[in-house]
Design an enzyme around this catalytic site. Structure first.
Site, short mmCIF file in Angstrom:
data_model
loop_
_atom_site.label_atom_id
_atom_site.label_comp_id
_atom_site.label_asym_id
_atom_site.label_seq_id
_atom_site.Cartn_x
_atom_site.Cartn_y
_atom_site.Cartn_z
N GLU A 49 88.67 20.38 32.50
CA GLU A 49 87.69 20.33 33.59
C GLU A 49 88.42 20.74 34.86
OE1 GLU A 49 85.65 16.66 34.20
OE2 GLU A 49 84.76 16.67 32.21
N ASP A 60 82.73 11.26 44.01
CA ASP A 60 84.15 11.06 43.75
C ASP A 60 84.75 9.95 44.60
OD1 ASP A 60 84.54 13.13 41.81
OD2 ASP A 60 84.21 14.56 43.43
N TYR A 175 78.39 14.05 29.02
CA TYR A 175 79.46 13.30 29.71
C TYR A 175 78.88 11.93 30.07
CZ TYR A 175 83.24 12.63 33.22
OH TYR A 175 84.31 12.18 33.96
#
Length: 263
Positions: A49, A60, A175
């Site tokens: 990734e 994040d 994911y």
């Protein structure tokens, strides 16, 4: 069959779990970032990734936010990220590369141009965290038409009503975000994640790869053991941020991949 599909098919045939590693493109600079990237396959990484630095990375945590800041300050751009992928592809034609980031840089470049350039650079899939399924016409469907997998995130808050929408048009793998919150915030717990993975598996044949909160070989083994593999990002990015030599960073990655592959 994409490189991602081929990789997970091979892992399934070998009865092995997958290991996915995240790095931020251009962190702390292009040369060092590319050196780490080139070493990932030999360190046991099945899928790479590659983060695209962005000024407002809302999903994040501090570790990856800082990595993005370092990359941006060093002059990293989407164009240079694609150039990094091309440089990697000159030596490795098999390891899948998934670009992970936010829609704004892609939108600014133009979707059609981006997809042509991404395919030419050897990109295999996209994770765009701020494009929900309701926006599939924006990028997801054009990307799939161009031969790129579009990988969607499922989370602990993705309930039975929402899950079918999330899985629609998803390809490559799902994911699963093991914790509620931002990257690097807490440690994943296999016992808590297992029923969620089973719930998603009941609705799709795609591999389920679990990320967020995987920081040690032991956790990598535990999480991979209840899914089709695991993702490690923040823990690797921390190693890069520490200024350690590339071979030490890759040794750490190898310890994680060994954990996942031993599941």
């Amino acid at each position: 069959m994409s490189r991602i599909d081929a990789t997970f098919a091979a892992l399934k045939d070998q009865n092995r779990k997958g290991f996915v590693a995240y790095i931020m493109a251009g962190d702390p600079d292009e040369a060092r970032s590319l050196a780490v990237m080139k070493g990932l396959p030999a360190a046991g990484v099945d899928v790479i990734e590659l983060g695209v630095p962005f000024t407002d990375p809302m999903a994040d945590g501090p570790t990856i936010q800082l990595a993005g800041q370092r990359a941006l300050e060093a002059g990293m751009t989407l164009e240079k990220t694609l150039a990094m992928a091309r440089a990697f592809r000159a030596e490795d034609t098999t390891t899948p590369i998934v670009l992970m980031g936010y829609y704004n840089p892609i939108y600014s470049r133009g979707v059609d141009k981006f997809l042509v350039d991404a395919q030419e650079a050897g990109i295999d899939g996209l994770i765009v965290v701020d494009l929900p399924p309701e926006e599939d016409d924006e990028l997801c469907l054009p990307a799939q038409a161009a031969g790129l997998n579009f990988i969607r995130l499922a989370t602990p808050t993705t309930d039975a009503k929402r899950l079918p929408k999330v899985l629609t048009n998803t390809s490559g793998f799902v994911y699963y975000v093991s914790i509620t919150g931002i990257t690097g915030a807490a440690e994943a717990n296999a016992a808590a994640v297992a029923p969620e993975v089973a719930r998603i598996k009941a609705s799709t044949d795609l591999p389920i790869i679990v990320g967020f909160g995987v920081r040690t070989p032991e956790t990598a083994k535990a999480i991979a053991g209840i899914a089709d593999g695991c993702v490690v990002g923040s823990a690797i990015v921390e190693q890069i941020a520490s200024g350690k030599p590339v071979d030490e960073i890759l040794s750490f990655v190898k310890s994680l991949s060994d954990g996942a592959h031993s599941a």
